[in-house]
Design an enzyme around this catalytic site. Structure first.
Site, PDB file in Angstrom:
ATOM      1  N   ASP A   1      35.869 -20.068   5.243  1.00  0.00           N
ATOM      2  CA  ASP A   1      35.224 -20.917   6.249  1.00  0.00           C
ATOM      3  C   ASP A   1      35.314 -20.315   7.647  1.00  0.00           C
ATOM      4  O   ASP A   1      36.208 -19.525   7.943  1.00  0.00           O
ATOM      5  CB  ASP A   1      35.886 -22.305   6.274  1.00  0.00           C
ATOM      6  N   LYS A   2      34.398 -20.742   8.497  1.00  0.00           N
ATOM      7  CA  LYS A   2      34.308 -20.254   9.882  1.00  0.00           C
ATOM      8  C   LYS A   2      35.673 -20.264  10.584  1.00  0.00           C
ATOM      9  O   LYS A   2      36.071 -19.288  11.205  1.00  0.00           O
ATOM     10  CB  LYS A   2      33.296 -21.126  10.630  1.00  0.00           C
TER      11      LYS A   2
END
Length: 303
Positions: free
Chosen positions: A138-139
């Site tokens: 994830d970011k």
């Protein structure tokens, strides 16, 4: 243009048309579907409707699905933290805040943009937007990712993920004090029926297993290492929330009152796999990012 038809069921009665359609396919976002409705690509009983149309049982929905637009990803020079590279694979340490691959409306500043500038050869198996990408994080999660530079490497690494032979260990800070030192969470994950943008533990979800070990306990938090057996979307974040210990700083799955970290305290610290060509087992370890180290010191002091 592809056509799809759907008849409204009892369970969908009273739901908005855009919600119903975006629920038919995980790849379709609600915003995208609303655009189709505005463009007249969605008909209900042969008529165009507004995005807030409330469905009735037996409504005949007809959707004209537009052809996907091939998007161009522009290489961008970046200072990538490369841990390993040869002609087949590359291992990179992704910083917190960086998106792995581009998406419509977010075509620059991603890891893929940087990888394309760094090396001209990436596997094409995952298409234009995700060249070389075998798995993602994830970011706001930092840490190690393996990237395939050709199709042979890509297929080998994907098979290793499917066979669960890849080592993936993450460090995390969670809310609450976990009393036991070890645990395994075996709970299926799928789209949250109440919120399509989130994942949840659901009966008909995909098999998902996370093992965890407590590294240190603080006053109201615990420092853990999680090892993935499967790699589902948001797996650690959802699993830790499920057992009552959500990740600190997590805007989606954490409590309203959490640490201000601009995203979850989660770091993919260890990555190990068998080299696709040589058959040798390789393992890499990336130290905790600075913010994470400082957070641990702060929690120790509060303790």
């Amino acid at each position: 243009m592809e056509k799809m038809e759907h008849t409204i069921l009892e369970t969908q009665k009273g739901d908005r048309i855009d919600k119903v359609i975006s629920g038919l396919n995980n790849e379709w976002s609600r915003t995208q579907v609303q655009q189709w409705i505005k463009n007249g690509q969605v008909l209900v009983n042969g008529q165009e409707v507004k995005t807030n149309y409330k469905c009735n049982v037996g409504d005949q929905i007809e959707i004209q699905i537009p052809e996907p637009v091939e998007l161009e990803v522009v290489p961008e020079e970046m200072d990538l933290d490369i841990y390993y590279e040869d002609k087949d694979v590359l291992v990179v340490n992704k910083p917190k805040g960086m998106v792995v691959h581009p998406a419509p409306g977010h075509m620059t500043g991603t890891l893929v943009n940087g990888l394309m500038a760094h090396c001209k050869d990436l596997s094409g198996i995952n298409g234009v937007l995700r060249p070389g990408i075998v798995h993602r994080i994830d970011k706001d999660t930092s840490g190690l990712l393996m990237v395939a530079k050709n199709d042979l490497a890509h297929e080998s690494l994907v098979n290793q993920l499917v066979e669960k032979s890849v080592t993936r260990k993450y460090k995390a800070i969670v809310h609450g004090v976990i009393p036991h030192d070890f645990g395994t969470i075996d709970a299926p994950l799928g789209r949250d029926p109440k919120d399509r943008q989130s994942m949840a533990v659901v009966d008909n979800g995909k098999h998902a297993v996370t093992h965890f070990q407590v590294l240190e306990r603080f006053k109201n938090f615990t420092f853990v290492e999680c090892q993935l057996e499967t790699g589902r979307t948001h797996q650690i974040r959802v699993h830790m929330k499920y057992i009552g210990y959500p990740l600190a700083g997590d805007p989606k799955y954490g409590p309203k009152k959490t640490l201000d970290l601009n995203g979850q305290a989660l770091h993919a610290g260890v990555l190990g796999f068998t080299h696709p060509r040589t058959g040798e087992y390789l393992e890499f370890e990336a130290p905790l990012p600075k913010y994470f180290e400082q957070l641990i010191i702060q929690l120790r002091n509060n303790h």
